[in-house]
Scaffold this active site. Structure first.
Site, PDB file in Angstrom:
ATOM      1  N   HIS A 130      36.826  30.178  37.006  1.00  0.00           N
ATOM      2  CA  HIS A 130      37.010  31.416  36.241  1.00  0.00           C
ATOM      3  C   HIS A 130      37.699  32.475  37.096  1.00  0.00           C
ATOM      4  CE1 HIS A 130      36.299  34.637  33.445  1.00  0.00           C
ATOM      5  NE2 HIS A 130      35.514  33.903  32.668  1.00  0.00           N
ATOM      6  N   GLY A 131      38.913  32.873  36.715  1.00  0.00           N
ATOM      7  CA  GLY A 131      39.603  33.953  37.405  1.00  0.00           C
ATOM      8  C   GLY A 131      39.050  35.306  37.003  1.00  0.00           C
TER       9      GLY A 131
END
Length: 324
Positions: A130-131
């Site tokens: 997850h950025g």
């Protein structure tokens, strides 16, 4: 500063080239003191650059709201068809997917490597890093819909469902917040499902070192075991260089743990090169435990990071990759 009457011709080595160029431009455009204007413009750029970097991430939110407005218009125009069609939203999904795919190509030169690992039909659980802003997953969903004709369901954090106006968007693109039984049901029905075990905590706390922040979460592994489906690991190169979060500071970490809401500011929106890599599927194994499968999946995602990501990430290098 030289006198304007001084010659800028050949042989005048004592006259700096840039000053001569400025004087020539002043004569062409009829503007006095062009150098002062340029200095002032440079000063404004220096002053407003931090503000621009803080505003750019919210352009993505703006694009999401434009998508929502389009969906509302589409719904109103097709309200009569809804009673007769089970595929009311297919046209909207195709339009939105095409627009987001175009944005991905222009702004990030977006690529997906390993698309053949996504089954043409049948279930699979996609586990991804997850950025700070998961814009790579928006692009990935668009690619899946365009090239596979499939909608990839996704588990989203509870706070996303509380954002004003997002309910229609989440409904059309089949987002859900659980529970585990619902995830198993979706997979048993033959659909694709994506989960980021790190979720918002990983978005806020992880940084350019790309450390995986999953804690002891293994519910996703139990979902895969119960549904008897393979797990496909996924990672997007340079996602942390596109957007950066200040959530790793003590204050913002405390605020998130206290209120479960991402208060941390973000900056970026840089047009860096983004490449999504899909690892080899981890097949269903009836003998493996959820803890073992979770660790195996984490190692698979880490392997993608180690192979494809420069550590620590560098924004300038990620920008230059657009030209490679």
């Amino acid at each position: 500063m030289i006198d304007k009457n001084q010659t800028c011709g050949v042989g005048q080595d004592s006259v700096p080239y840039m000053i001569c160029l400025i004087h020539i431009l002043e004569e062409w455009f009829g503007v006095e003191q062009l150098e002062d204007y340029l200095n002032f413009a440079n000063y404004l750029l220096w002053v407003f650059t931090p503000l621009i970097l803080l505003i750019l991430p919210y352009f993505t939110i703006f694009l999401l709201y434009l998508t929502i407005i389009f969906l509302h218009i589409y719904k109103r125009k097709n309200v009569l068809k809804e009673a007769y069609s089970h595929n009311l939203w297919d046209g909207a999904r195709k339009t939105v997917a095409t627009l987001w795919d175009g944005h991905a190509a222009v702004w990030h030169g977006y690529e997906v490597h390993g698309m053949e690992k996504i089954p043409e039909d049948g279930p699979a659980l996609i586990i991804f890093y997850h950025g700070a802003i998961p814009i790579d997953f928006y692009y990935f969903m668009a690619k899946i819909f365009i090239h596979k004709g499939r909608t990839c369901r996704v588990v989203a954090d509870h706070f996303v469902f509380k954002i004003p106006g997002f309910s229609l968007l989440l409904d059309v693109f089949c987002a859900l917040h659980g529970p585990r039984e619902k995830c198993v049901e979706i997979l048993r029905s033959g659909h694709l499902l994506a989960i980021s075990p790190g979720g918002v905590r990983e978005a806020l706390i992880s940084d350019e070192t790309y450390n995986i922040v999953w804690g002891h979460r293994r519910g996703f592994a139990q979902v895969a075991i119960d549904a008897k489906v393979p797990i496909i690991p996924m990672f997007t190169q340079n996602i942390r260089e596109g957007f950066r979060s200040l959530g790793g500071t003590r204050l913002f970490r405390w605020l998130y743990e206290k209120f479960r809401y991402p208060f941390a500011p973000m900056y970026g929106g840089f047009p860096v090169k983004l490449r999504t890599y899909l690892g080899d599927p981890i097949p269903y194994d009836p003998q493996i435990t959820a803890e073992e499968l979770a660790e195996k999946t984490k190692n698979a995602v880490q392997a993608l990071i180690d192979k494809h990501q420069r550590i620590p990430g560098n924004i300038m290098s990620a920008l230059l990759e657009r030209f490679h």
